[in-house]
Enzyme design. Structure first.
Site, PDB file in Angstrom:
ATOM      1  N   SER A 679       0.801  -1.228   0.000  1.00 46.82           N
ATOM      2  CA  SER A 679       0.000   0.000   0.000  1.00 46.82           C
ATOM      3  C   SER A 679       0.834   1.279   0.000  1.00 46.82           C
ATOM      4  O   SER A 679       0.269   2.360  -0.044  1.00 46.82           O
ATOM      5  CB  SER A 679      -0.946   0.003   1.210  1.00 46.82           C
ATOM      6  OG  SER A 679      -0.223  -0.062   2.409  1.00 46.82           O
ATOM      7  N   LYS A 722      -6.590   3.284   8.734  1.00 49.46           N
ATOM      8  CA  LYS A 722      -5.673   4.279   8.174  1.00 49.46           C
ATOM      9  C   LYS A 722      -6.272   5.688   8.223  1.00 49.46           C
ATOM     10  O   LYS A 722      -5.573   6.663   8.538  1.00 49.46           O
ATOM     11  CB  LYS A 722      -5.328   3.901   6.729  1.00 49.46           C
ATOM     12  CG  LYS A 722      -4.486   2.628   6.621  1.00 49.46           C
ATOM     13  CD  LYS A 722      -4.234   2.253   5.176  1.00 49.46           C
ATOM     14  CE  LYS A 722      -3.376   0.981   5.098  1.00 49.46           C
ATOM     15  NZ  LYS A 722      -3.135   0.556   3.694  1.00 49.46           N
TER      16      LYS A 722
END
Length: 773
Positions: A679, A722
């Protein structure tokens, strides 16, 4: 007498050292060899299948050849088979005595030069008398119960060869190893026969003494039987007088309880059989206690005992809201279960798995569910469990055997439908004692656990009514078959507003009570709690928040005991005074925009976190340097990012010569912490473009997403964690993959209002959002 029948033996044969036994001619033995020890027997095929078996003088591993005795036995390899562990099983038949003359080689196996011993005994009156006496003694020994194979017994009357007879009797005598070797080294058959005769005479005398002792024991056993009959008569007399034996009273009590307990027919049959066995066992015997304990477990298990569920959904919802703030998905799942239970009485208990970072309330949620349903609550921790018997129990053949933890806890609860929480299921271990995770497969499968059989009980128990709840921080360590049996419910971290509500409604009142401040409870201002959340804790859950509030309360309690004025209000200034300097800073707001430094987002097992990807360029040989404890997947993302930037250099106004004669270094700070995952690909591309174009990257823009070589931004996981991490760190804009837009349903509304969420399909859009023009 003539010598032994001639048998041709090669001058050179492989040798195998024996450490704890001696082989005689006509003797048959079986050896189990380690992989390296089987070489002489494999090579025996080149030497008429013959191997020299000779005893070592002493234990010696470095140089065993000088320690071998001078006399051994050449044996024929009659059977050789490989074992699964790489070793071998060998069957040998003793052929002839030999003298060990010299060694031809020592490695990889010993090759010895031997000389066959021709055993000869002249037929005399002495030899015939010894043979007859030895046969007579041997038969006396056999009459005292010493076993001997039937074919050997038949041979005794026909063997008149002293050499053969002495070897045969030696095998029967079971002498110490050193004495056996001395007999093997006695080459004169007549001398050997004399030694064997003396040894057998001693053995017969010992057997005669043993027989007299056995007769005495038999006499005493008869006395014991007599005492047993007298006790039985005494028991009858006591019954006539109305005086009951305590043991009889105990048996009757167990039989009465057996009639009251509603057990399945097959279990009742086992219990009845065990009770009849208990009646026959002496109460002083250890077996009596084992049997009694087993019956106690059988009669104490809640075979048909269950608690009544609370089917009032409105009341259940109130209880859940009282105990926990937010967690809407979990509450909804519990209410669904209650609704179905109201419509269908008989249903299998669900297997739920709460997954989330530490401190989000997974374990306490299990207690609330039990209180909501009106059921008993059981919790066991699986962290570090390595013994399968902890789940399935021990078999009753072992000393100190007990049921597994599942059966033990249900036995203690007295209910067959409790809420059973298996904590830390992702931290189960395994070793030589078995795999507890595999043992849980039956426990956590509604299609199988209706007949769960514990090794100790050895009868099936129905676990289908139990509501099992497991907890874990991460799913990856859980074996796939076990994960497949559970309904996974993810518990993400809390926002600052959620933490504020949790602290106000639950944590502050609890800590005030725990620290003895209920007489003069202080009031925590909202600003003080927010200060603790932002400056003294940085977590997904609320565990450290509770500790910090508890620390404030303890210091207030200390001031009261020191006769200082009690503080009625806890303000931000009081928090600063009592907790000291702040521990966490707003990383994004505290830093300025820099070239080649981009803010990224990462997922960890303790929630989300922000990371900074730094890139720099220096003179070199066109190498890519990667540091920061990056995993293999993250290193591949960095290479893909560099390839994309080089392939599209003209589009970003980057000259190709910037890559020539230069090394590019990508570093992710906090180098001691391992990092991995795809990511960070978008973040690395942005950092490289910022480095090459000398355009600073906005620190308040965080991004996440996997990159492809063509510039596509691919979806990632852990979106909620996140985004919450970005909010905690003071980020204002978050760049996400377009295909993660569907995950926005789980994001709290207040977080989405305070963050500018940008969804991109191409990395070029992310670069425009992050770089200053």
């Amino acid at each position: 007498m003539s010598d032994m029948p001639p048998f041709s033996i090669p001058d050179v044969v492989p040798a195998y050292p024996l450490r704890d036994m001696v082989v005689f001619p006509q003797m048959v033995i079986t050896l189990y060899l380690k992989p390296r020890e089987s070489i002489p027997f494999e090579e025996a095929v080149h030497y008429d299948n013959l191997v020299l078996a000779v005893k070592l003088r002493e234990e010696q591993h470095d140089n065993m050849v000088p320690a071998l005795h001078d006399v051994g036995t050449v044996c024929r390899v009659s059977q050789f088979s490989r074992q699964a562990d790489g070793g071998a099983k060998v069957q040998l038949e003793g052929v002839s005595r030999v003298l060990l003359k010299s060694f031809v080689q020592q490695t990889p196996f010993i090759l010895a030069r031997v000389e066959q011993v021709r055993e000869f005994a002249e037929k005399t009156v002495v030899s015939e008398t010894l043979v007859q006496s030895l046969n007579a003694l041997l038969k006396i020994a056999l009459s005292h119960g010493r076993p001997l194979p039937e074919d050997v017994i038949k041979m005794l009357d026909y063997i008149d060869n002293p050499a053969r007879l002495s070897d045969l009797v030696t095998l029967y005598l079971n002498l110490p190893i050193d004495e056996q070797q001395q007999l093997l080294e006695t080459l004169d058959p007549l001398d050997r026969l004399k030694k064997v005769y003396i040894q057998l005479t001693d053995e017969v005398q010992k057997l005669q003494v043993r027989g007299e002792v056995q007769a005495e024991v038999t006499r005493r056993v008869g006395k014991t039987q007599k005492e047993y009959i007298l006790r039985e008569q005494m028991k009858q007399i006591q019954e006539e007088l109305g005086e009951e034996d305590p043991r009889v009273s105990e048996i009757n009590e167990l039989r009465k309880k057996m009639g009251e307990v509603k057990m399945p027919p097959d279990v009742a049959e086992v219990a009845e059989r065990e009770l009849r066995r208990l009646e026959r066992i002496n109460s002083a015997s250890p077996e009596y206690t084992v049997s009694r304990t087993y019956l106690d477990y059988l009669l104490g298990m809640p075979w048909q005992v269950s608690t009544q569920d609370n089917n009032d959904i409105i009341q259940a919802e109130q209880v859940l809201n009282e105990d926990h703030y937010d967690l809407d998905k979990v509450k909804e799942r519990i209410l669904e279960y209650l609704a179905v239970r109201t419509l269908k009485e008989k249903m299998k208990g669900p297997i739920l798995c709460f997954v989330g970072p530490p401190g989000v309330g997974k374990t306490s949620l299990g207690k609330s569910i039990a209180r909501t349903l009106g059921r008993k609550f059981i919790r066991i921790s699986l962290g570090g469990m390595r013994d399968e018997a902890e789940i399935r129990g021990h078999r009753r053949t072992y000393i100190g055997a007990l049921p597994g933890r599942i059966i033990q806890e249900i036995f203690r609860s007295g209910s067959n439908n409790p809420v059973f929480m298996l904590d830390e299921v992702d931290k189960i271990g395994m070793d030589f004692r078995g795999d507890p995770a595999s043992a849980l497969l039956e426990v956590l499968d509604p299609e199988q656990n209706f007949s769960f059989t514990d090794h100790y009980l050895d009868v099936p128990f129905d676990l289908s009514n139990v509501m099992f709840i497991t907890t874990a921080n991460i799913l990856d360590p859980i074996p796939a078959p076990l994960k497949d049996r559970m309904e996974v419910i993810s518990l993400s971290g809390y926002t600052d507003d959620e933490k504020l509500n949790i602290a106000t409604r639950f944590l502050v009142p609890r800590e005030i009570e725990e620290n003895g401040l209920t007489a003069t409870p202080p009031e925590f201002q909202e600003g003080a709690i927010r200060k603790v959340i932002r400056e003294y804790t940085r977590e997904a859950g609320v565990r450290n928040l509770q500790r910090s509030i508890g620390s404030v309360c303890r210091k207030l309690a200390k001031e009261i005991t020191q006769k200082k004025p009690a503080r009625t209000t806890v303000t931000q200034e009081v928090v600063d005074e009592l907790l000291g300097a702040r521990k966490f800073f707003d990383e994004v707001a505290a830093e300025k925009d820099r070239v080649g430094v981009v803010t990224g987002l990462a997922w960890t097992e303790t929630g989300g976190d922000i990371i900074f990807v730094e890139a720099t360029r220096m003179g070199g040989k066109r190498e890519l340097l990667l540091t920061g404890s990056l995993g293999e997947v993250m290193r591949e993302s960095a290479k893909a990012a560099l390839s994309f930037v080089r392939a599209n250099a003209a589009e970003f106004d980057i000259q190709e010569k910037q890559f020539e004669d230069s090394d590019i270094h990508i570093h992710v700070p906090a180098g001691s912490i391992p990092k991995d995952g795809p990511s960070a690909g978008v973040t690395m591309v942005t950092a490289l473009v910022s480095l090459m174009t000398r355009k600073p990257a906005r620190r308040d823009v965080a991004m996440t997403g996997e990159i492809s070589l063509t510039g596509r931004v691919l979806p990632i996981g852990g979106v909620k964690e996140k985004i919450l991490a970005a909010r905690r760190a003071g980020v204002k804009k978050v760049v996400l993959p377009e295909r993660n837009r569907v995950d926005m349903e789980d994001i709290p509304a207040d977080v989405k209002e305070k963050l500018n969420l940008v969804f991109v399909e191409d990395v070029r859009e992310a670069i425009k959002s992050a770089l200053k023009t």
